[in-house]
Design an enzyme around this catalytic site. Structure first.
Site, short mmCIF file in Angstrom:
data_model
loop_
_atom_site.label_atom_id
_atom_site.label_comp_id
_atom_site.label_asym_id
_atom_site.label_seq_id
_atom_site.Cartn_x
_atom_site.Cartn_y
_atom_site.Cartn_z
N ASP A 1 -12.52 -13.08 -16.09
CA ASP A 1 -12.33 -13.66 -14.76
C ASP A 1 -12.87 -15.08 -14.82
O ASP A 1 -14.01 -15.29 -15.24
CB ASP A 1 -13.11 -12.82 -13.73
CG ASP A 1 -12.41 -12.73 -12.40
OD1 ASP A 1 -11.97 -13.79 -11.91
OD2 ASP A 1 -12.31 -11.62 -11.84
N ASP B 1 -9.60 -16.98 -10.50
CA ASP B 1 -10.01 -16.70 -9.13
C ASP B 1 -9.57 -17.83 -8.17
O ASP B 1 -9.81 -19.01 -8.46
CB ASP B 1 -11.54 -16.59 -9.14
CG ASP B 1 -12.12 -16.08 -7.84
OD1 ASP B 1 -11.91 -14.91 -7.53
OD2 ASP B 1 -12.79 -16.86 -7.15
N GLU C 1 -4.77 -16.08 -9.22
CA GLU C 1 -4.87 -15.45 -7.90
C GLU C 1 -4.35 -16.46 -6.88
O GLU C 1 -4.98 -17.49 -6.63
CB GLU C 1 -6.32 -15.07 -7.58
CG GLU C 1 -6.42 -14.24 -6.31
CD GLU C 1 -7.83 -14.17 -5.72
OE1 GLU C 1 -8.07 -13.27 -4.91
OE2 GLU C 1 -8.68 -15.02 -6.03
N HIS D 1 -10.35 -5.15 -6.39
CA HIS D 1 -11.73 -5.01 -5.88
C HIS D 1 -11.91 -5.62 -4.49
O HIS D 1 -13.00 -5.54 -3.93
CB HIS D 1 -12.69 -5.69 -6.87
CG HIS D 1 -12.45 -7.17 -6.97
ND1 HIS D 1 -11.30 -7.70 -7.52
CD2 HIS D 1 -13.18 -8.22 -6.56
CE1 HIS D 1 -11.35 -9.02 -7.43
NE2 HIS D 1 -12.48 -9.36 -6.86
N ASP D 2 -10.88 -6.27 -3.97
CA ASP D 2 -10.97 -6.87 -2.63
C ASP D 2 -10.20 -6.06 -1.59
O ASP D 2 -10.17 -6.45 -0.41
CB ASP D 2 -10.39 -8.29 -2.65
CG ASP D 2 -11.21 -9.25 -3.50
OD1 ASP D 2 -12.44 -9.07 -3.59
OD2 ASP D 2 -10.61 -10.17 -4.08
C1 NOJ Z 1 -11.51 -13.84 -4.87
C2 NOJ Z 1 -12.23 -12.70 -5.50
O1 NOJ Z 1 -11.32 -11.72 -5.88
C3 NOJ Z 1 -13.24 -12.20 -4.49
O2 NOJ Z 1 -13.85 -11.00 -4.87
C4 NOJ Z 1 -14.27 -13.30 -4.29
O3 NOJ Z 1 -15.14 -12.93 -3.25
C5 NOJ Z 1 -13.60 -14.62 -3.91
N1 NOJ Z 1 -12.42 -14.90 -4.69
C6 NOJ Z 1 -14.55 -15.75 -4.11
O4 NOJ Z 1 -14.77 -15.97 -5.49
#
Ligand code: NOJ
Length: 534
Positions: free
Chosen positions: A98, A194, A236, A312-313
């Site tokens: 990541d 990210d 992302e 994970h989000d």
């Molecule tokens: C996206 C990530 O997937 C998330 O978990 C994170 O909180 C934010 N970006 C900030 O890095």
């Protein structure tokens, strides 16, 4: 079109705090991951996307990095990381790191220097202004934090412990590329980037996503770190359209291998509303429209997409859209079959392959996620009642995906020998766990195993075109065709019986139902799913 290994890959995402704890401190770690590589080999995945393991004060579970070239103590050390790379390599599993370079931690040496010494070169690595403007942080409140010593504000689009980097600074960019190169030299197979769509921001115009210089930076990064290395790079990119996705991922543009965009996930909340205004009724016609758009508008050779339900989000898909009770396994198979037979690179989030579900969080004391915590604080201040806040967090909060991986029916689900784990273990681990899944040849795990295997051998998954079929609202059916092969994929995305006329016969490639019965009854039972070669 030149084919790369990642066209035939299935990626497995590991959230290190929650995968496997080897040292009994209640938090997952690298040695824990190493100990489960044989399990991942059995699933058959090609690569691991490893959520951040770098040194970090863990304000956002590692997405706040204080040293890109050291490992967080809770996860182990660099020797463990090197062992993970070597052990994964032995099993033909690649590691995707990541890459969090929109921001660092406020404890990163660059930011410490920038704050302490406003005349240092590092000051310009971050974004400072005399006055804040209206930009908001994703984690609630203003995106500007006052710094008393210098009487200026710094930008943080996430928590105030995650100051945004200033990509306009060429020295900073070079430092990032050099750091990437050192990881590549260590043997990583690529990067998940990210919130990469934010690096071209123009704060003064309140432009954050898709800023004007974004693609110049990515091209520069490609030249500096990625050229001719056959790495997987996935951005992302929350707000991408198919047009924007082509900018990122058309091979001729020399930016990224693929995008990871969230348009379908947008259906998990009310239109134009914050995510907390969640929606558990899956709008199947809208889902069909979105997938059809991406499958047809991102033409083969012009770009590449990721395929996912979970990360994970996000909440567990079975809980928000599937049926995590009576049809837990069956709806899990339906979602898997629907997604994994489309064009793109599929991602499996840890626990998805055994059908893990959302957690019944009792109250705020059980919540760790900074986004949920800040949301609750702000909503309480605005006078919202606690029960409705908890209701939203239970439905869509990020901790749902982050509870420990369920390995066994035993204590702490076999995740840890600690009395208390960093997030609680789901009580349903007694029934839902890896050991039970492996012991049952009909389990969801084996559906995933088969889909992963198909991805490696079936070229039509890459090459075939896509056609949505006209069916009952809750039925998602599509055809994929090459010059000499045709496949039909049919999925009932509901608990109800649906009408469906199967006009063709063919070889069953994968499914969770009896296709002959579907044919005879002209009906799909709840969550029926199958693929036929016709
Ligand atoms: C996206 C990530 O997937 C998330 O978990 C994170 O909180 C934010 N970006 C900030 O890095």
């Amino acid at each position: 079109m030149k084919k790369h290994w990642w066209h035939k890959a299935t990626i497995y995402q590991i959230y290190p705090k929650s995968f496997m704890d080897s040292n009994g401190d209640g938090v997952g770690d690298l040695k824990g991951i190493i100990s489960e590589l044989d399990y991942l080999k059995k699933l058959g995945i090609t690569a691991i996307w490893l959520s951040p393991v770098y040194q970090s004060p863990m304000d956002d579970n590692g997405y706040d990095i204080s040293d890109y070239e050291a490992i967080a103590d809770i996860f182990g050390d660099m020797a463990d990381m090197e062992e993970l790379l070597a052990e994964a390599n032995k099993r033909h599993i690649r590691i995707i790191m990541d890459l969090v370079v929109n921001h660092t931690s406020d404890e990163h040496a660059w930011f410490v220097e920038a704050r302490e010494n406003p005349s240092s070169p590092e000051r310009d690595f971050y974004i400072w202004r005399d006055q804040p403007n209206g930009l908001k942080s994703t984690f609630s409140g203003s995106a500007w934090q006052y710094d008393e010593a210098s009487n200026q504000y710094y930008l943080h689009l996430f928590s105030k412990k995650q100051p945004d980097l200033n990509w306009e600074n060429a020295d900073l960019r070079q430092k990032i590329y050099d750091m990437m190169n050192r990881w590549i030299d260590k043997g990583v197979a690529g990067f998940r980037m990210d919130v990469i769509d934010l690096i071209g921001k123009i704060p003064d115009q309140e432009i954050t996503g898709n800023g004007p210089k974004l693609h110049d930076y990515l091209k520069e990064m490609h030249q500096a770190s990625l050229l001719n290395k056959d790495l997987l790079t996935v951005g992302e990119t929350w707000g991408a359209t198919p047009e924007i996705a082509k900018q990122y991922s058309n091979p001729d543009n020399h930016e990224l291998s693929m995008v990871f965009q969230f348009e379908h996930i947008g259906l998990q909340h009310k239109p134009n509303a914050p995510k907390w205004d969640y929606e558990t009724e899956l709008n199947v016609p809208a889902l069909k429209e979105i997938f059809t758009k991406w499958q047809t508008k991102l033409e083969l050779g012009q770009g590449w997409n990721s395929l996912f339900w979970n990360n994970h989000d996000l909440p567990r898909v079975l809980s928000i859209w599937g049926n995590d009770g009576e049809y837990r396994e069956k709806s899990g198979k339906a979602f898997a079959v629907l997604l994994h037979l489309m064009r793109g690179t599929p991602y499996i989030y840890q626990g998805e392959e055994i059908g893990m579900t959302n957690y019944p969080f009792a109250d705020l004391t059980e919540i760790e996620d900074i986004e949920s915590v800040n949301y609750a604080k702000e909503a309480l201040e605005e006078g919202q009642d606690l029960e409705s806040i908890m209701d939203s967090i239970r439905a869509i909060g990020r901790d749902n995906a982050r509870t420990p991986m369920q390995w066994t029916a035993g204590q702490q689900a076999g995740f840890s020998r600690a009395d208390k784990t960093w997030l609680p273990v789901h009580p349903n681990h007694e029934a839902i766990n890896v050991e039970a899944a492996l012991a049952d040849s009909e389990s969801l795990f084996y559906t995933y195993q088969k889909l992963v295997a198909l991805r490696k051998t079936q070229d039509w998954l890459i090459d075939a075109d896509f056609e949505l079929l006209n069916t009952a609202n809750k039925v998602f059916a599509y055809k994929r065709r090459t010059a000499d092969e045709s496949y039909l994929i049919v999925v009932n995305l509901s608990d109800q019986v649906q009408p469906f006329e199967l006009a063709v016969e063919g070889e069953v490639i994968i499914g969770n139902t009896c296709v002959e019965t579907v044919s005879k009854t002209k009906q799909l039972q709840a969550w029926d799913a199958f693929c036929l070669k016709i």
